[in-house]
Design a protein around this motif. Structure first.
Motif, mmCIF file in Angstrom:
data_model
loop_
_atom_site.group_PDB
_atom_site.id
_atom_site.type_symbol
_atom_site.label_atom_id
_atom_site.label_comp_id
_atom_site.label_asym_id
_atom_site.label_seq_id
_atom_site.Cartn_x
_atom_site.Cartn_y
_atom_site.Cartn_z
ATOM 1 N N SER A 112 -36.391 -40.076 -20.506
ATOM 2 C CA SER A 112 -37.589 -40.184 -19.673
ATOM 3 C C SER A 112 -37.528 -39.325 -18.413
ATOM 4 N N ASP A 113 -36.357 -38.774 -18.098
ATOM 5 C CA ASP A 113 -36.198 -37.974 -16.887
ATOM 6 C C ASP A 113 -36.307 -36.472 -17.148
ATOM 7 N N LEU A 114 -36.604 -36.087 -18.368
ATOM 8 C CA LEU A 114 -36.870 -34.687 -18.699
ATOM 9 C C LEU A 114 -38.347 -34.388 -18.471
ATOM 10 N N GLY A 129 -44.431 -24.743 -16.964
ATOM 11 C CA GLY A 129 -43.876 -24.133 -18.163
ATOM 12 C C GLY A 129 -42.369 -24.059 -18.206
ATOM 13 N N LYS A 130 -41.680 -24.506 -17.161
ATOM 14 C CA LYS A 130 -40.221 -24.484 -17.126
ATOM 15 C C LYS A 130 -39.672 -25.885 -17.385
ATOM 16 N N ALA A 131 -38.480 -25.934 -17.970
ATOM 17 C CA ALA A 131 -37.845 -27.205 -18.301
ATOM 18 C C ALA A 131 -37.018 -27.703 -17.118
ATOM 19 N N TRP A 132 -37.292 -28.936 -16.709
ATOM 20 C CA TRP A 132 -36.614 -29.552 -15.576
ATOM 21 C C TRP A 132 -36.137 -30.946 -15.963
ATOM 22 N N GLY A 133 -35.308 -31.525 -15.103
ATOM 23 C CA GLY A 133 -34.897 -32.900 -15.292
ATOM 24 C C GLY A 133 -34.404 -33.512 -14.009
ATOM 25 N N LEU A 134 -34.474 -34.833 -13.949
ATOM 26 C CA LEU A 134 -33.846 -35.587 -12.864
ATOM 27 C C LEU A 134 -32.431 -35.904 -13.330
ATOM 28 N N VAL A 174 -31.074 -35.691 -8.904
ATOM 29 C CA VAL A 174 -31.688 -34.556 -8.215
ATOM 30 C C VAL A 174 -32.534 -33.778 -9.213
ATOM 31 N N LYS A 175 -33.568 -33.108 -8.716
ATOM 32 C CA LYS A 175 -34.374 -32.238 -9.564
ATOM 33 C C LYS A 175 -33.567 -30.984 -9.889
ATOM 34 N N THR A 176 -33.432 -30.694 -11.179
ATOM 35 C CA THR A 176 -32.620 -29.557 -11.605
ATOM 36 C C THR A 176 -33.342 -28.808 -12.704
ATOM 37 N N GLN A 177 -33.408 -27.491 -12.597
ATOM 38 C CA GLN A 177 -33.942 -26.701 -13.703
ATOM 39 C C GLN A 177 -32.898 -26.672 -14.812
ATOM 40 N N LEU A 185 -36.581 -29.538 -24.580
ATOM 41 C CA LEU A 185 -35.272 -28.912 -24.792
ATOM 42 C C LEU A 185 -35.411 -27.534 -25.434
ATOM 43 N N GLU A 186 -36.441 -27.356 -26.241
ATOM 44 C CA GLU A 186 -36.679 -26.043 -26.832
ATOM 45 C C GLU A 186 -37.057 -25.027 -25.751
ATOM 46 N N GLN A 187 -37.782 -25.475 -24.735
ATOM 47 C CA GLN A 187 -38.074 -24.589 -23.610
ATOM 48 C C GLN A 187 -36.786 -24.230 -22.866
ATOM 49 N N ALA A 188 -35.896 -25.194 -22.686
ATOM 50 C CA ALA A 188 -34.602 -24.897 -22.064
ATOM 51 C C ALA A 188 -33.826 -23.878 -22.895
#
Length: 315
Positions: A40-42, A47-52, A72-75, A101-104
């Motif tokens: 749930s934190d992805l 258009g960029k992939a981020w996560g907490l 923390v917010k991380t690309q 994850l495919e965007q990552a």
């Protein structure tokens, strides 16, 4: 390397059995830095992939086996490798996660296993690409076809296409009671396809989990033996796990399936084999590392990281 693991809540893992923890311990021993995230934190932002994400430290003892930092917010592109270890159910949330994850992956991260292949390779249906390795198998939502199949093969296993741990598996026999109710429940009154397979008597000797790393088999499998009159050998259903060397037939099966796994970017896979037949090909979050390691002194997670490190360094 910087490694991010996507998993279910770490505080609830079964430490004795959890294969993801074995991977994290192996990565830590090798000096890689770890971060943790739940599904749930992805997220996507412009258009960029981020996560907490949270920094993760892991320790190989029962009482205190992990420590998490602040979120923390991380690309996601900041990581070298993402381990996708979220357990099923394979629902739409899982599918949406694979898109992130495919965007990552497009941004340069190595995702294990490949997100597109996680979507494409349903763990029950993927096995049907190898009919020569299967018992007679039918996939349909129509009760009439399943009844014909039961009449032909007399003794049949029916199961949902999205289950794990042996949930929803039933053994039905021709002329048996409650076939109608069983099929109504599993197919949601004929609206959802399920799988029917001829019953394999060799299940009494164990449902073997053969672990595959980049298309090559680990030398030992875990036979999950049904207990107490159960049909299911799954450990989650009370099966007894007994590690064994691979047989010649096991190796033949692995040799046939292995190239397909490599082509699809499926680095860590569990083949389920009963007797001489493949019943499932597990690609989401295969387990049984800990049980085999405990009985044979192997370090299967290190074999996986040998491959991951080589793949990352070559990219």
């Amino acid at each position: 390397m910087r490694i991010l693991v996507v998993m279910d809540p770490i505080q609830h893992v079964n430490l004795k059995k959890d294969s993801t923890m074995a991977m994290l311990w192996a990565a830590s021993r090798r000096g890689h830095s770890l971060s943790y995230i739940e599904q749930s934190d992805l997220y996507l932002d412009q258009g960029k992939a981020w996560g907490l994400t949270a920094d993760l430290k892991v320790f190989e003892h029962q009482a205190d086996y992990y420590h998490l930092g602040e979120q923390v917010k991380t690309q996601l592109a900041d990581f070298d490798v993402i381990l996708m270890r979220k357990d099923p159910p394979f629902d739409m949330n899982f599918v949406y996660t694979t898109y992130i994850l495919e965007q990552a992956e497009r941004e340069g991260v190595l995702v294990v296993n490949k997100p597109q292949s996680l979507r494409d390779c349903n763990e029950k249906l993927f096995a049907t690409q190898f009919p020569e390795l299967q018992v007679p198998t039918l996939v349909t939502s129509r009760a009439s076809l399943i009844r014909e199949f039961i009449a032909t093969h007399q003794d049949v296993i029916v199961k949902p296409l999205d289950g794990m741990g042996g949930t929803g598996i039933f053994r039905v026999t021709h002329g048996g009671l409650n076939i109608g109710a069983t099929l109504e429940m599993l197919t949601s009154l004929g609206t959802v396809p399920i799988m029917a397979q001829r019953y394999i008597p060799e299940i009494v000797d164990g449902d073997k989990r053969i672990l595959m790393i980049n298309g090559e088999p680990v030398p030992y499998c875990l036979a999950r033996i049904p207990q107490g009159g159960e049909v299911r050998g799954n450990l989650a259903a009370g099966g007894l796990g007994e590690a064994r060397p691979l047989t010649e037939k096991d190796r033949e099966i692995a040799e046939k399936v292995g190239p397909f796994l490599r082509d699809k970017g499926l680095f860590f896979v569990g083949l389920d084999v009963i007797g001489e037949y493949v019943t499932e090909i597990n690609v989401t979050s295969p387990t049984c590392i800990r049980e085999i390691d405990a009985q044979y002194g192997t370090s299967i997670a290190d074999l996986l990281f040998d491959v991951i490190e080589a793949k990352r360094s070559a990219s």
